[in-house]
Write a protein that holds these residues in place. Sequence first.
Motif, short mmCIF file in Angstrom:
data_model
loop_
_atom_site.label_atom_id
_atom_site.label_comp_id
_atom_site.label_asym_id
_atom_site.label_seq_id
_atom_site.Cartn_x
_atom_site.Cartn_y
_atom_site.Cartn_z
N ASN A 160 0.85 -1.19 0.00
CA ASN A 160 0.00 0.00 0.00
C ASN A 160 0.89 1.24 0.00
N TRP A 161 1.14 1.81 -1.17
CA TRP A 161 2.01 2.98 -1.26
C TRP A 161 1.24 4.23 -0.84
N ALA A 162 1.84 5.03 0.03
CA ALA A 162 1.17 6.21 0.57
C ALA A 162 0.70 7.16 -0.52
N ASN A 163 1.48 7.31 -1.58
CA ASN A 163 1.10 8.24 -2.65
C ASN A 163 -0.21 7.84 -3.32
N ASP A 164 -0.53 6.54 -3.32
CA ASP A 164 -1.77 6.08 -3.94
C ASP A 164 -2.99 6.46 -3.11
N PHE A 165 -2.77 6.86 -1.86
CA PHE A 165 -3.87 7.21 -0.97
C PHE A 165 -3.87 8.69 -0.59
N ASP A 166 -3.05 9.48 -1.25
CA ASP A 166 -3.01 10.92 -0.96
C ASP A 166 -4.41 11.51 -1.14
#
Length: 214
Positions: A160-166
């Motif tokens: 779960n990459w943080a940038n995908d959930f910005d």
Amino acid sequence: MARESFFRPPDCSPARGCVRNGHGPAETIGRLSGMTTDQKGAIAEAAIALAAIRLGIGVFRPLADERYDLIFDLRPQLMRIQCKWAVRRWGVVTVYCTSSRRAPEGFRRRTYSALEVDAIAAYCMELDRCFFIPIGLVADRPSIGLRVDPTRNNQRKGVNWANDFDLAATLRPQQGAVAQFGERRHGMAEARGSSPLGSTPLELLDEGIDVAGA
């Protein structure tokens, strides 16, 4: 000289238990160790509401006691948002998706379901960033890790990459795009299968790996 030293901000870094907000001489220094749970929750809710308002999203609060903190008006879609304080540890932003209430036997922790909220929004003070997590990805799960730094073994699949959930990047398209994002992430988790909550490896959570299919 005395005047200059008075206005010079004190040494501050996450390692010293405090962070800056990035606004130069007028910045506010927050000492994490001195904040109560209520203070952290209030800061997170305010930061999330501000981020949404900047995107042109209508933000409302429920009048009665509900399991969600805010309502986002995506025109025409309404979303029930639960706000959370997130912590960065070892390159992973950890979002705890539970609530805690006092009960006769002590504190009772509860997870969230799709019947109660539509998404979890989290604010990480160390990064000064907000994140948006569809409830389909964390329903009935106690936490989720969003990875900021590369994994130790360079694994990329299932992370779960943080940038995908910005929050800004996710909600900027608004309306249909948000619903599609939630369905896509939930579908990925279902395709990999699911494990009982008790069997979730804590090491994978710390790595920011999607443990729904681990």
